[in-house]
Motif scaffolding. Structure first.
Motif, PDB file in Angstrom:
ATOM      1  N   HIS A   1      31.902  76.992  47.296  1.00 52.45           N
ATOM      2  CA  HIS A   1      32.789  75.929  47.031  1.00 52.45           C
ATOM      3  C   HIS A   1      32.245  74.993  45.802  1.00 52.45           C
ATOM      4  N   THR A   2      32.651  74.475  45.493  1.00 48.98           N
ATOM      5  CA  THR A   2      32.273  73.610  44.030  1.00 48.98           C
ATOM      6  C   THR A   2      33.286  72.813  43.934  1.00 48.98           C
ATOM      7  N   ALA A   3      32.467  71.413  43.630  1.00 53.09           N
ATOM      8  CA  ALA A   3      32.291  70.402  43.572  1.00 53.09           C
ATOM      9  C   ALA A   3      32.554  69.470  42.574  1.00 53.09           C
ATOM     10  N   ARG A   4      33.569  69.017  41.516  1.00 56.51           N
ATOM     11  CA  ARG A   4      32.848  68.412  40.680  1.00 56.51           C
ATOM     12  C   ARG A   4      33.057  67.152  40.402  1.00 56.51           C
ATOM     13  N   LEU A   5      31.350  66.221  40.012  1.00 55.54           N
ATOM     14  CA  LEU A   5      31.758  65.174  39.759  1.00 55.54           C
ATOM     15  C   LEU A   5      32.661  64.672  38.255  1.00 55.54           C
ATOM     16  N   LYS A   6      33.158  63.425  39.075  1.00 59.54           N
ATOM     17  CA  LYS A   6      33.531  62.153  38.813  1.00 59.54           C
ATOM     18  C   LYS A   6      33.016  61.355  37.255  1.00 59.54           C
ATOM     19  N   ASN A   7      34.313  61.287  35.988  1.00 59.84           N
ATOM     20  CA  ASN A   7      33.672  60.818  35.421  1.00 59.84           C
ATOM     21  C   ASN A   7      31.876  60.705  34.193  1.00 59.84           C
ATOM     22  N   ALA A   8      31.828  62.275  34.250  1.00 59.08           N
ATOM     23  CA  ALA A   8      30.808  62.733  33.300  1.00 59.08           C
ATOM     24  C   ALA A   8      31.187  62.861  32.058  1.00 59.08           C
ATOM     25  N   ALA A   9      29.946  61.896  31.250  1.00 60.44           N
ATOM     26  CA  ALA A   9      30.694  61.865  30.460  1.00 60.44           C
ATOM     27  C   ALA A   9      29.557  62.823  29.114  1.00 60.44           C
ATOM     28  N   ASN A  10      30.380  63.474  28.034  1.00 58.75           N
ATOM     29  CA  ASN A  10      30.537  64.758  27.770  1.00 58.75           C
ATOM     30  C   ASN A  10      30.667  66.146  28.305  1.00 58.75           C
ATOM     31  N   SER A  11      30.514  65.621  29.140  1.00 55.52           N
ATOM     32  CA  SER A  11      30.148  67.345  30.079  1.00 55.52           C
ATOM     33  C   SER A  11      31.050  67.810  31.949  1.00 55.52           C
ATOM     34  N   GLN A  12      30.463  69.095  32.009  1.00 51.76           N
ATOM     35  CA  GLN A  12      31.490  69.133  33.310  1.00 51.76           C
ATOM     36  C   GLN A  12      30.817  69.394  34.009  1.00 51.76           C
ATOM     37  N   ILE A  13      30.067  68.307  35.011  1.00 49.63           N
ATOM     38  CA  ILE A  13      28.688  68.545  36.138  1.00 49.63           C
ATOM     39  C   ILE A  13      29.675  69.273  37.352  1.00 49.63           C
ATOM     40  N   ASP A  14      29.486  70.582  38.075  1.00 54.86           N
ATOM     41  CA  ASP A  14      29.829  70.532  39.293  1.00 54.86           C
ATOM     42  C   ASP A  14      28.484  70.560  40.236  1.00 54.86           C
ATOM     43  N   VAL A  15      28.773  70.870  41.120  1.00 57.67           N
ATOM     44  CA  VAL A  15      28.189  70.680  42.367  1.00 57.67           C
ATOM     45  C   VAL A  15      28.429  71.723  43.234  1.00 57.67           C
ATOM     46  N   SER A  16      27.896  73.334  43.532  1.00 59.96           N
ATOM     47  CA  SER A  16      27.944  74.180  43.870  1.00 59.96           C
ATOM     48  C   SER A  16      27.542  74.680  45.250  1.00 59.96           C
ATOM     49  N   VAL A  17      27.563  74.335  46.141  1.00 58.52           N
ATOM     50  CA  VAL A  17      27.162  75.171  47.972  1.00 58.52           C
ATOM     51  C   VAL A  17      27.483  76.561  48.253  1.00 58.52           C
ATOM     52  N   GLY A  18      26.696  76.937  48.486  1.00 65.75           N
ATOM     53  CA  GLY A  18      26.795  78.368  49.216  1.00 65.75           C
ATOM     54  C   GLY A  18      26.431  78.579  50.396  1.00 65.75           C
ATOM     55  N   ILE A  19      26.651  79.126  52.041  1.00 70.29           N
ATOM     56  CA  ILE A  19      26.959  79.014  52.856  1.00 70.29           C
ATOM     57  C   ILE A  19      26.394  81.127  53.452  1.00 70.29           C
ATOM     58  N   ALA A  20      25.303  81.443  53.012  1.00 69.55           N
ATOM     59  CA  ALA A  20      25.639  82.998  53.802  1.00 69.55           C
ATOM     60  C   ALA A  20      26.591  83.497  54.473  1.00 69.55           C
ATOM     61  N   LYS A  21      26.787  84.898  54.614  1.00 68.32           N
ATOM     62  CA  LYS A  21      28.282  85.046  54.745  1.00 68.32           C
ATOM     63  C   LYS A  21      27.474  85.713  56.105  1.00 68.32           C
ATOM     64  N   LYS A  22      25.922  85.676  56.214  1.00 64.75           N
ATOM     65  CA  LYS A  22      25.535  86.805  57.235  1.00 64.75           C
ATOM     66  C   LYS A  22      24.992  85.645  58.606  1.00 64.75           C
ATOM     67  N   THR A  23      25.890  84.262  58.403  1.00 63.82           N
ATOM     68  CA  THR A  23      26.068  83.141  58.664  1.00 63.82           C
ATOM     69  C   THR A  23      26.990  83.497  59.988  1.00 63.82           C
ATOM     70  N   VAL A  24      28.426  83.831  59.457  1.00 67.04           N
ATOM     71  CA  VAL A  24      29.619  84.542  60.033  1.00 67.04           C
ATOM     72  C   VAL A  24      29.082  86.018  61.266  1.00 67.04           C
ATOM     73  N   TYR A  25      28.153  86.571  59.943  1.00 61.42           N
ATOM     74  CA  TYR A  25      28.386  88.088  60.760  1.00 61.42           C
ATOM     75  C   TYR A  25      26.642  87.485  62.062  1.00 61.42           C
ATOM     76  N   ARG A  26      25.973  87.042  62.297  1.00 60.34           N
ATOM     77  CA  ARG A  26      25.928  86.620  63.306  1.00 60.34           C
ATOM     78  C   ARG A  26      26.384  86.389  64.491  1.00 60.34           C
ATOM     79  N   ALA A  27      27.864  85.366  64.133  1.00 58.32           N
ATOM     80  CA  ALA A  27      28.065  85.104  65.166  1.00 58.32           C
ATOM     81  C   ALA A  27      29.160  86.189  65.710  1.00 58.32           C
ATOM     82  N   ILE A  28      29.132  86.713  65.163  1.00 56.15           N
ATOM     83  CA  ILE A  28      29.830  87.522  65.136  1.00 56.15           C
ATOM     84  C   ILE A  28      29.235  88.859  65.589  1.00 56.15           C
ATOM     85  N   VAL A  29      27.712  88.650  65.874  1.00 60.72           N
ATOM     86  CA  VAL A  29      26.722  89.918  66.657  1.00 60.72           C
ATOM     87  C   VAL A  29      26.533  89.690  67.717  1.00 60.72           C
TER      88      VAL A  29
END
Length: 800
Positions: free
Chosen positions: A303-331
């Motif tokens: 999921h990517t969240a964009r920072l507000k009021n960034a001067a002259n730039s498009q600043i994004d924060v991206s966080v990723g959780i491994a899909k294997k987290t779900v697979y471990r729960a399924i296992v």
């Protein structure tokens, strides 16, 4: 047609019960796993507000002057309708800000004060209960805690969503049961193949239902992880957003890379964090990617969240959780399903075979001229599930009984070692009733023993469910041991009554299959149920099953019938009972036999001591200390019984053919030592030993238990074959030799828990004690193999 429909009832009943248990376990496992994602999401959402408020408080400003709470809180409430309320309070409980439902169940002020006082260096506290997910986040300035932020979400919302998903399974499960009925109905016309067709139908039905369950659970976990990912991204963006909102340059700040690394450590499920300027990576948990163009990770939920009021730039924060987290729960779900499949499979096979026997050989009861062979065969099939369920009742508690006994004694003045004594009381009374029960069976038959045994087991389980003190637990274990001992003698007597026409081996197979199948089924199902319905619930279930077993025996198992052939045997002068002094004389004659004593001291007693002391007493305690849940402990115990069952099947035939009993028993001791060594490695520095691989503790203990089971498969049957080759047999006979051996080896059952508990206690509870016990077993095996006292083997006259 009616007859064919009736023939399908056992398989349909077994399938329905198995699928209901599958749904129950799957539902319980989902309710146990999904809250982890829900809580993480809730905490991350609250951290968005906490970050903004603490940035304000660090300036030395008072809490009540913070501006922006309503906007932040409302944005969270708008995106997540499950949240009831977000509230900020001072340490005295006075509300400063609140959003959401006015009647939300908030913690009392005193409870919050107690929680804060008990918390050290922890900014977030999970204060959830059965009704609400709740997180308490501390709001601090540079010097002190000024207040708390509380976020609340009802558990009912999540439960209702999961319940709706599982209700949608009903049509699919109904279709599976209907297909089993069709296969069973059609196969009834083919008597020779109906049994294996029904067994295959049951297996495929279970696997199909498990597949449907996994397909249902997968999106629940996936949605939970994605919601958590969004919340984490928003939380991190809120921390970095202060820089962009103030129109400051990120290059002027140091430590941002360290901050995102720390954020990943606090949330270990996070696979990657990336801060991107115009899609180019400026900061990343993988430093090799810095300076490259950001690309989505196909192996993560991002999921990517964009920072507000960034001067002259498009600043994004991206966080990723491994899909294997779900697979471990399924296992974890799949692991539970597999153990349940194996457990119910043993019962399904027995009841399908029983149904076929009753259908095809009912004439043995109805026709007085029917052959005794058919009648005995039907009786043996009828008694098969009786012993398996009897063992099943006792082993339902295998994964948690030692821990439960220790918890009972925690309020007593006696030491914790007393739990081993209470545990061993079962085996004392088990051994004590064997001889009296055997005498009773000689005159009254097996059925009264089976009824009394089932009744005592039911009473014992009811008492254990309500064991609030030492006395009740002691009495319950005594009744349970007596009940199981009486029940075993009843089973053996019934088998002997109907093991005519060369069915002795078949009768012995019932004992082997019933004990190990019952242990596998009981350990698996009991451990799963304990997680979802609690320990008392499992004891109540065991008591109810024992009562059902009592009814089964009362209605279907016939009382003893004495045939002319049996009368002739019983009146034969050569089989008359010997005087008591003669029995003791025979026992002393055996005890003078050095080979007999070597066998009992170095093989028989140690083997039983390992079973009772390590496999079903010490191991659950050790695994519980390592953080294993009851369901995982039960699954580990399953591997022991599986090893015994597998080895017994092949080794018994091999020994009957080659007659190398000394070598076979030696191998059993050496292999057992290896199994105990692997278990004992849990107490070692595995890194120093070079054992660096995933799930290494689980691999070691599962492999060790399976090897230990195989070793006991090398011993259980061959040791009896060896006993009847000793010199003492020529003086007292095979039957007396075997009976004496079986009685004396029960000493191992009794002393096993006590000795192992003492060794564990002397080593501070370290699993290394198991390794030393394994070394002792190897030494015992080598001492047994010494030829001292062993006569030159003669060619056997017949197999045993």
């Amino acid at each position: 047609m009616i007859k064919r429909i009736k023939s399908t009832l056992p398989i349909i009943a077994t399938t329905v019960l198995a699928l209901l248990m599958l749904v129950y376990v799957g539902y319980g496992e989902t309710l146990r796993t999904a809250p982890k994602f829900e809580k993480a999401k809730l905490q991350a959402q609250a951290e968005v507000i906490q970050t903004a408020m603490e940035a304000f408080l660090q300036s030395g400003l008072p809490l009540k002057q913070f501006i922006g709470f309503d906007q932040l809180a409302q944005s969270i409430l708008d995106t997540d309708k499950t949240i009831q309320a977000i509230v900020v309070r001072k340490m005295d409980g006075t509300k400063v800000f609140d959003a959401g439902q006015a009647d939300a169940p908030l913690l009392p002020s005193q409870d919050i004060s107690d929680i804060v006082q008990k918390t050290v260096n922890k900014a977030a506290i999970d204060a959830s209960d059965n009704n609400n997910f709740r997180h308490i986040l501390l709001l601090r300035n540079k010097f002190e805690t000024l207040g708390v932020l509380e976020i609340v979400s009802p558990t009912q919302t999540m439960s209702a969503r999961i319940t709706a998903k599982f209700k949608s399974l009903i049509p699919a499960l109904g279709l599976i049961v209907a297909l089993v009925f069709v296969v069973s109905y059609v196969s009834a016309a083919y008597q020779k193949s109906s049994v294996w067709l029904q067994e295959i139908a049951f297996g495929l039905a279970f696997l199909a239902a498990a597949g449907v369950m996994v397909a249902t659970v997968l999106p629940i976990y996936s949605d939970g992880v994605q919601s958590k990912t969004r919340a984490l991204a928003d939380s991190l963006a809120s921390r970095l957003g202060i820089i962009s909102e103030l129109q400051l340059d990120f290059n002027d700040f140091s430590g941002i890379d360290r901050m995102i690394a720390d954020y990943q450590k606090l949330n270990p499920d996070i696979k990657t964090i990336s801060v991107n300027f115009n899609s180019k990576i400026r900061f990343n948990t993988d430093t090799a990617k810095i300076g490259t163009v950001w690309q989505p990770d196909p192996e993560a939920y991002e999921h990517t969240a964009r920072l507000k009021n960034a001067a002259n730039s498009q600043i994004d924060v991206s966080v990723g959780i491994a899909k294997k987290t779900v697979y471990r729960a399924i296992v974890q779900n799949i692991k539970s399903f597999i153990s349940l499949f194996v457990a119910t499979g043993f019962m399904a096979v027995l009841f399908i075979q029983l149904s076929a026997t009753l259908q095809h050989k009912v004439r043995a009861i109805q026709d007085p001229q029917a052959r005794q062979h058919d009648y005995d065969d039907m009786m043996l099939q009828m008694i098969k599930p009786v012993y398996l369920i009897g063992v099943f009742v006792e082993t339902l508690n295998a994964s948690f009984l030692p821990q439960y006994l220790r918890s009972i004694l925690s309020g007593e003045t006696v030491g914790q070692g007393a739990s081993a004594v209470i545990f061993a009381v079962f085996f004392v009374f088990f051994a004590a009733v064997l001889v009296p029960a055997g005498k009773f069976a000689e005159t009254r038959g097996a059925k009264p023993l089976l009824l009394v045994g089932a009744l005592l087991c039911a009473v014992a389980q009811f008492m254990l469910a309500n064991a609030f003190g030492l006395e009740i637990a002691l009495i319950a274990r005594a009744l349970s041991g007596a009940g199981q001992g009486i029940f075993l003698i009843g089973i053996q007597s019934f088998i002997l009554e109907h093991s005519t026409g060369g069915k002795t081996t078949q009768g012995t197979g019932i004992i082997v299959y019933g004990f190990n199948g019952g242990m596998i089924s009981g350990a698996a199902i009991g451990s799963l149920l304990s997680v979802y319905m609690g320990i008392s619930g499992v004891f109540y279930c065991a008591a109810i099953i024992a009562i059902i077993l009592f009814v089964y025996v009362y209605m279907l198992v016939p009382a003893r019938t004495v045939t002319p052939e049996q009368t002739e045997v019983e009146t034969d002068p050569n089989t008359q009972k010997r005087p008591v002094f003669q029995i003791f004389h025979d026992i002393f004659s055996l005890l003078k036999d050095l080979e007999f004593m070597k066998t009992i001291l170095f093989v028989g007693i140690p083997t039983k001591a390992i079973l009772s002391g390590v496999s079903i007493y010490a191991l659950p305690l050790i695994l519980a200390e390592f953080g294993y849940e009851n369901d995982s402990i039960g699954q580990v115990i399953m591997f022991y019984a599986a090893g015994v069952l597998l080895a017994s099947h092949f080794v018994s035939k091999l020994v009957d053919r080659v007659r190398k009993t000394v070598l076979t028993l030696l191998i059993g001791c050496l292999v057992g030592g290896v199994g105990l060594l692997l278990i004992g490695l849990l107490g070692s520095d595995l890194d120093a030993l070079g054992l660096v691989f995933a799930n290494r503790e689980a691999v070691l203990v599962v492999t060790g238990m399976f090897i230990l089971g195989i070793s006991h498969g090398f011993i259980n049957a061959p040791v009896v074959t060896h006993v009847v080759t000793t010199d003492g047999v020529n003086k007292v006979g095979k039957a007396t030799s075997v009976a004496t051996y079986r009685f004396i080896e029960r000493i191992g059952h009794v002393i096993g828990p006590i000795v192992v508990a003492a060794i564990l206690s002397s080593m501070g509870g370290s699993p290394l004690a198991i390794m030393y016990i394994g070394g002792a077993i190897v030494v015992f095996g080598l001492l047994f193999s010494l030829p001292v006292g062993r006569a030159k083997p003669a060619k056997p006259q017949g197999s045993v």
